[in-house]
Each structure stands twice: as C-alpha cells, then as structure tokens.
Enzyme design. Structure first.
Site, short mmCIF file in Angstrom:
data_model
loop_
_atom_site.label_atom_id
_atom_site.label_comp_id
_atom_site.label_asym_id
_atom_site.label_seq_id
_atom_site.Cartn_x
_atom_site.Cartn_y
_atom_site.Cartn_z
N TYR A 148 0.84 -1.20 0.00
CA TYR A 148 0.00 0.00 0.00
C TYR A 148 0.88 1.26 0.00
O TYR A 148 0.73 2.13 -0.86
CB TYR A 148 -0.89 -0.03 1.24
CG TYR A 148 -1.86 1.12 1.36
CD1 TYR A 148 -2.99 1.19 0.54
CD2 TYR A 148 -1.68 2.12 2.31
CE1 TYR A 148 -3.89 2.24 0.66
CE2 TYR A 148 -2.58 3.17 2.45
CZ TYR A 148 -3.69 3.22 1.62
OH TYR A 148 -4.58 4.26 1.75
N LYS A 152 1.31 3.68 -3.23
CA LYS A 152 0.83 5.07 -3.20
C LYS A 152 1.97 6.05 -3.47
O LYS A 152 1.77 7.10 -4.08
CB LYS A 152 0.19 5.37 -1.84
CG LYS A 152 -1.15 4.70 -1.62
CD LYS A 152 -2.24 5.41 -2.43
CE LYS A 152 -3.62 4.91 -2.06
NZ LYS A 152 -4.68 5.61 -2.80
N VAL A 190 -9.43 1.42 13.23
CA VAL A 190 -9.64 1.51 14.66
C VAL A 190 -11.01 2.08 15.03
O VAL A 190 -11.68 1.55 15.94
CB VAL A 190 -8.46 2.25 15.35
CG1 VAL A 190 -8.35 3.69 14.90
CG2 VAL A 190 -8.56 2.17 16.84
N ARG A 280 0.89 9.75 14.36
CA ARG A 280 0.62 10.28 13.04
C ARG A 280 -0.28 11.48 13.23
O ARG A 280 -1.29 11.39 13.91
CB ARG A 280 -0.11 9.19 12.26
CG ARG A 280 -0.25 9.35 10.78
CD ARG A 280 1.00 9.34 9.98
NE ARG A 280 1.63 8.10 9.65
CZ ARG A 280 1.05 7.02 9.15
NH1 ARG A 280 -0.24 6.94 8.99
NH2 ARG A 280 1.78 5.99 8.81
N1 LIG Z 1 -10.30 6.45 4.64
C1 LIG Z 1 -9.11 6.88 4.98
O1 LIG Z 1 -8.87 7.15 6.16
C2 LIG Z 1 -8.05 7.09 3.93
C3 LIG Z 1 -6.80 7.57 4.36
C4 LIG Z 1 -5.81 7.77 3.40
C5 LIG Z 1 -6.07 7.53 2.07
N2 LIG Z 1 -7.27 7.07 1.69
C6 LIG Z 1 -7.46 6.80 0.26
O2 LIG Z 1 -8.74 7.19 -0.18
C7 LIG Z 1 -9.23 6.26 -1.15
C8 LIG Z 1 -10.59 5.74 -0.71
O3 LIG Z 1 -10.47 5.10 0.54
P1 LIG Z 1 -11.73 4.54 1.35
O4 LIG Z 1 -11.46 4.72 2.77
O5 LIG Z 1 -12.97 5.10 0.76
O6 LIG Z 1 -11.60 2.99 1.04
P2 LIG Z 1 -12.66 1.95 0.44
O7 LIG Z 1 -12.02 0.62 0.48
O8 LIG Z 1 -13.98 2.12 1.10
O9 LIG Z 1 -12.81 2.45 -1.06
C9 LIG Z 1 -11.99 2.05 -2.10
C10 LIG Z 1 -12.86 1.75 -3.30
O10 LIG Z 1 -12.03 1.37 -4.40
C11 LIG Z 1 -12.58 0.22 -5.01
N3 LIG Z 1 -11.50 -0.51 -5.68
C12 LIG Z 1 -10.47 -1.18 -5.11
N4 LIG Z 1 -9.67 -1.69 -6.05
C13 LIG Z 1 -10.20 -1.33 -7.26
C14 LIG Z 1 -9.84 -1.58 -8.60
N5 LIG Z 1 -8.75 -2.29 -8.90
N6 LIG Z 1 -10.62 -1.07 -9.58
C15 LIG Z 1 -11.75 -0.35 -9.29
N7 LIG Z 1 -12.13 -0.10 -8.02
C16 LIG Z 1 -11.37 -0.58 -7.02
C17 LIG Z 1 -13.22 -0.55 -3.88
O11 LIG Z 1 -14.19 -1.49 -4.29
C18 LIG Z 1 -13.82 0.58 -3.06
O12 LIG Z 1 -15.10 0.93 -3.49
C19 LIG Z 1 -8.19 5.16 -1.28
O13 LIG Z 1 -7.40 5.42 -2.41
C20 LIG Z 1 -7.37 5.30 -0.02
O14 LIG Z 1 -6.05 4.89 -0.22
C21 LIG Z 1 -8.27 6.83 2.59
#
Ligand SMILES: NC(=O)c1ccc[n+]([C@@H]2O[C@H](COP(=O)([O-])OP(=O)(O)OC[C@H]3O[C@@H](n4cnc5c(N)ncnc54)[C@H](O)[C@@H]3O)[C@@H](O)[C@H]2O)c1
Length: 316
Positions: A148, A152, A190, A280
């Site tokens: 991850y 990223k 968490v 963090r």
């Molecule tokens: N929620 C957080 O605290 C947080 C923190 C840092 C970064 N992010 C980033 O924000 C974005 C969304 O995170 P989230 O918390 O909503 O997670 P999430 O897992 O709920 O959403 C990710 C979405 O991407 C889809 N997905 C995964 N692989 C895929 C692929 N190969 N093709 C098409 N769709 C795909 C999943 O089905 C899901 O709907 C991510 O990129 C994550 O890295 C989130």
C-alpha cells in the site's frame, strides 16, 4: 465550464470516501461517472444515487485501461485498510500503480484535470511530528504494509512525472485517517473496530499499551478539502495534507467510543502489529493557506453520526 456541464469520473466511487464524494458532486450539479470493481465498495453506499439521471455506475477494474469522455477525474480506487490491502498485496500495488497509469493516460487523452487520493502512509513511521508535506517519510519497502505505502508513493511519482513530462493538470492530496458513516464494518480500522465491538458488547481490542496516538478527520470535512483542492487554481498541484490535527491516544478514543455507544464492553490489550506507526498527525498549514480549509466537525459530533450509522447497519 460551469459545474452543471461538467462530467466527473470518481474511481472507487462505491467505497467509503468515494460515495460521499459522489453525493457532494451530484449535489453541486455535476454529472458523475462512478467506476468501481466492488472489492471493498458496495452498491448500498450509492443506492440513493442510482435513479439519478446525472449519476452513472460502471463496474470496472482500474488496472485495465478505461476509455470515457470526462472533464475531471478523482482517483480513489484502492483498498484502504490493512485487512483489505493485505488480502492480495500484489493486486494492491497493481491497483495503485497500474490504476494511476491508466487514469493518467485517460486524463492525458481527454485533457482532464486529475486528483490523486494519496495517503499519510507515504510518511511511513515518521521521525518528524506533525508531518508537513516537505517530509520525505520513513517507509519500509519490504514489509506487510509496503504494497500500500510504496504503491501510493509510486502513484505520486507517476502523477508528478506526467505533469513534468506531459503537462498534465494534476492535484495530489495526502489523506490522514478519516472516519464516518459507510466505513466498512469489518475492515479492522480503529474507529469502526471500536464502535462495532462496543455495539455488539464484545471486548474492545486495544493494540499495544494504548498510548500510540492518531488524529481523525470526519468524512464531511475531508470531502470539502478534496473538492477545494480539485477547484484550486491551475498550477497548485500539492501534495497537500488533509486531516484533522487534533491528536488523541487510542486509550482515549476507546473510552470515547464506550461513552458514545453506552457500552459495557471491556478494554482488552493485544500486541501491536508490525510496522504500526507510533504516532501520526497532519500539519495542515498548507491546506489552510492555499485552500482556506480546516476541519470543523468535533470528534464527539463525528462519533455520534458514525455510531448512529453502525447501530442502523447492525440492526438490519
Ligand atoms: N479512509 C481513509 O482514512 C483514507 C486515508 C488515506 C487515504 N485514503 C485513500 O482514499 C481512497 C478511498 O479510501 P476509502 O477509505 O474510501 O476505502 P474503500 O475501500 O472504502 O474504497 C476504495 C474503493 O475502491 C474500489 N477498488 C479497489 N480496487 C479497485 C480496482 N482495482 N478497480 C476499481 N475499483 C477498485 C473498492 O471497491 C472501493 O469501493 C483510497 O485510495 C485510499 O487509499 C483513505
């Protein structure tokens, strides 16, 4: 172009953050194309939008090229919690890296502005606290979180190389821990973990001695920051941190959750997972200066909304 004529692609749009983003884009009158492979996202998150003529859903995996006509791209597709991104780590790296290449290729073809949902994980286990965007990070490139973190980081590299090499209009946000309704109930993060355990009356598991700290941003604040970044003037690409700098220990969070759920669950300590960062916390000076953004929702208010969501979900 006015917002009403704009076509916006949201990859990962059926996920936690993506579905809230789709809601906001539709509210402001944009046409939204939501692309998702439903690995961690669900149709339930976007049910409200399915009948809306401005909303379109496409099942597609971003590791394959996509040919559509859009004006803007929010690239969120990627599993975000350790439980999910460690399930198939090779696929996680592919989603970040091939997904970025495919979406950047699309942005180049159709001359779209493109925003990358990056993460505070690019800072790894940081020696600098709080983390400003200028900090290069301390990431283990061969550990269980690397698929991850390094995926990223590489995606950010690709975004800035497409900007330098092809003149793409890019925006990069580094998202810190965000919580709220529509988090996945079993993703091991968490906040959702504590709430679900507390609502079920199970032991609430605290990793380590509970003194490690985190800061949590409520989803509405985060989405507002993402939209401001997407709307920011040409030439400001970031990366920009988005998160809530209010810091608390995991012990304090667990106690808040027990109060918010009115639960009799016990707190139980377990060993800390490998490479878990000790602390963090975002430095949001840049977001405040460039986007006039800072989080507004208190942790207590955000927890109330999130607990209410999980209460409904668990009673279905
Ligand atoms: N929620 C957080 O605290 C947080 C923190 C840092 C970064 N992010 C980033 O924000 C974005 C969304 O995170 P989230 O918390 O909503 O997670 P999430 O897992 O709920 O959403 C990710 C979405 O991407 C889809 N997905 C995964 N692989 C895929 C692929 N190969 N093709 C098409 N769709 C795909 C999943 O089905 C899901 O709907 C991510 O990129 C994550 O890295 C989130």
């Amino acid at each position: 172009m006015s917002q009403r004529d704009r076509k916006t692609l949201v990859t990962g749009g059926a996920g936690f953050l993506g579905s809230h983003l789709c809601d906001r884009l539709i509210e402001r009158g944009e046409d939204v194309l939501c692309v998702d492979n439903f690995f961690t996202g669900t149709k339930r998150n976007i049910t409200r939008l399915l009948g809306n003529p401005r909303f379109e859903l496409m099942r597609h995996d971003v590791t394959f090229p996509l040919y559509v006509e859009v004006d803007r791209i929010h690239n969120l597709a990627c599993p975000a919690s350790p439980v999910h991104y460690q399930h198939d780590p090779v696929q996680t790296t592919k989603t970040s890296v091939h997904g970025a290449i495919n979406m950047l290729g699309l942005a180049k073809r159709v001359k779209a502005r493109i925003l990358q949902a990056s993460t505070s994980e690019v800072y790894g286990d940081p020696e600098v606290h709080p983390q400003p965007e200028s900090y290069w990070g301390r990431v283990n490139c061969i550990g269980p979180r690397s698929c991850y973190d390094e995926g990223k980081r590489c995606a950010e590299t690709l975004f800035f190389d497409y900007q330098r090499q092809h003149g793409l209009d890019i925006k990069v946000v580094r998202i810190f821990n965000t919580y709220g309704p529509r988090m996945h109930p079993n993703d091991g993060r968490v906040v959702s973990n504590f709430i679900v355990q507390a609502l079920r009356g199970e032991d609430v598991t605290l990793f380590g001695d509970g003194s490690q700290t985190r800061s949590f941003c409520y989803v509405d604040d985060l989405i507002e920051g993402m939209l401001r970044m997407m709307d920011s003037p040409n030439g400001f690409a970031g990366p920009v941190n988005l998160g809530n700098p209010g810091e608390l220990t995991m012990q304090e969070l667990a106690e808040k959750v027990l109060r918010a759920t009115d639960s009799k669950s016990r707190l139980v300590k377990k060993p800390l997972p490998q490479d878990d960062p000790r602390q963090r916390k975002p430095d949001i000076a840049l977001a405040t200066e460039k986007l006039e953004w800072q989080p507004k929702v208190s942790l207590d208010d955000g927890l109330q909304e999130t607990v209410a969501y999980f209460r409904r979900l668990l009673s279905e």
